[in-house]
Design an enzyme around this catalytic site. Structure first.
Site, PDB file in Angstrom:
ATOM      1  N   ASP A  12       3.411   1.370   7.929  1.00  0.00           N
ATOM      2  CA  ASP A  12       2.684   1.322   7.386  1.00  0.00           C
ATOM      3  C   ASP A  12       2.021   0.092   6.915  1.00  0.00           C
ATOM      4  OD1 ASP A  12      -0.508  -0.214   7.888  1.00  0.00           O
ATOM      5  OD2 ASP A  12      -1.014   1.335   7.117  1.00  0.00           O
ATOM      6  N   ASP A  23       1.022  -1.115  -0.092  1.00  0.00           N
ATOM      7  CA  ASP A  23      -0.129   0.136   0.240  1.00  0.00           C
ATOM      8  C   ASP A  23       0.531   1.193   0.112  1.00  0.00           C
ATOM      9  OD1 ASP A  23      -2.398   1.507  -0.400  1.00  0.00           O
ATOM     10  OD2 ASP A  23      -2.573   1.452   1.925  1.00  0.00           O
TER      11      ASP A  23
END
Length: 332
Positions: A220, A203
């Site tokens: 993340d 991502d």
């Protein structure tokens, strides 16, 4: 002990339970818990008794297996070991993944930093270098349990979710699938396995980078998975002008290839992967709508005009797929 694996909305994850979970691994928050901007999981920043800031991440129940989460942790630690700026969980009580009353969590150092702005071409080349460094480490081994970027997950399962979702207005259902189905049929012809598969951030966009001490840092890795390298690159391209995006990709890869080789054939995957993301994103929101945090953050998802716009977006994306892929300069 109660089990909250079906607690989709984290309703039972109270401040008291969070504090007890942290105490269970020897962490004593001295401040309040500051909820950070995360929807898929629940993430809190706090100051501990050593006067340092930490972040506790509570994983959404039943999304990942323990083995998959531990592979994420191992990947980020490998990056740190190779001096690639990333945020890895701390080892507490001999482990990075902890369990408390049905919830799973990890504790990270709070690194802080500034958001990364799109910036100019020099910034893009710098980002390319960092992604190249990340991929040079990523290619050293493979994930054993984390998923692949796949048509089945991103398109087949996503459209199945949307076909039964009450959030898609009845009066737009036929128009939506009149374009979604031919788009899906086109995407089905693309064999992702024909391209080299490697570990990915998964991502990789500007929102998952921080600028700290003038150094770009990745955060993340919750969507880390296996797929072609271009998946971590294409979201850095901005705007609709083809010539401008071609220049952006050239510059991005100029930095990238200082650390990692790139297969130029993967440029043909940019628009298919964009299509994957558009369809999957809608399904993700539909699946998470039972979590009130999503309803507060994305109220427009239940509005007629959003779905009207999505019909237009899918038509534009189908047209984009008919165009030839970006052609790189000969050195690539």
């Amino acid at each position: 002990m109660s089990d909250h694996h079906d607690d989709f909305s984290f309703h039972n994850l109270t401040p008291e339970r969070i504090a007890d979970a942290l105490a269970d691994v020897g962490v004593d928050p001295q401040s309040g818990l500051l909820a950070l901007n995360s929807y898929e999981n629940r993430v809190y920043q706090f100051i501990a008794d050593d006067n340092r800031r930490y972040v506790a991440k509570f994983y959404r129940p039943a999304r990942w297996s323990d083995a998959q989460i531990l592979e994420e942790h191992q990947f980020t630690q490998e990056l740190l070991d190779e001096e690639v700026p990333a945020v890895a969980p701390l080892k507490l009580a001999g482990a990075t993944l902890h369990h408390y009353e049905g919830y799973r969590f990890a504790v990270f150092p709070s690194v802080g930093g500034r958001a990364v702005e799109p910036g100019d071409l020099d910034q893009l080349e710098r980002i390319g270098r960092q992604i190249g460094r990340l991929h040079a480490v990523a290619k050293q081994r493979q994930f054993a349990t984390r998923p692949n970027v796949s048509y089945h997950e991103y398109v087949t399962e996503a459209l199945a979710t949307l076909s039964t979702s009450s959030l898609l207005p009845n009066n737009l259902h036929d128009a939506f699938f009149a374009i979604a189905e031919p788009l899906a049929n086109h995407l089905k012809q693309i064999d992702l396995n024909a391209f080299t598969q490697q570990r990915l951030h998964g991502d990789c966009h500007l929102g998952n980078m921080l600028l700290r001490d003038e150094q770009l840092m990745f955060v993340d890795f919750d969507d880390a998975r296996t797929g072609p390298a271009i998946q971590d690159l294409w979201m850095m391209l901005a705007g609709d002008d083809r010539a401008e995006r071609t220049l952006q990709l050239d510059v991005l890869l100029e930095g990238y290839q200082e650390f990692c080789d790139f297969d130029s054939k993967e440029t043909q995957l940019i628009e298919p992967l964009r299509s994957f993301r558009i369809i999957h994103y809608m399904a993700w929101l539909a699946r998470r709508w039972g979590d009130s945090a999503f309803q507060r953050a994305f109220p427009w998802f239940a509005e007629q005009r959003y779905w009207e716009q999505q019909v237009l977006t899918l038509k534009e994306q189908f047209a984009a797929l008919q165009e030839p892929p970006i052609q790189l300069q000969p050195q690539y």
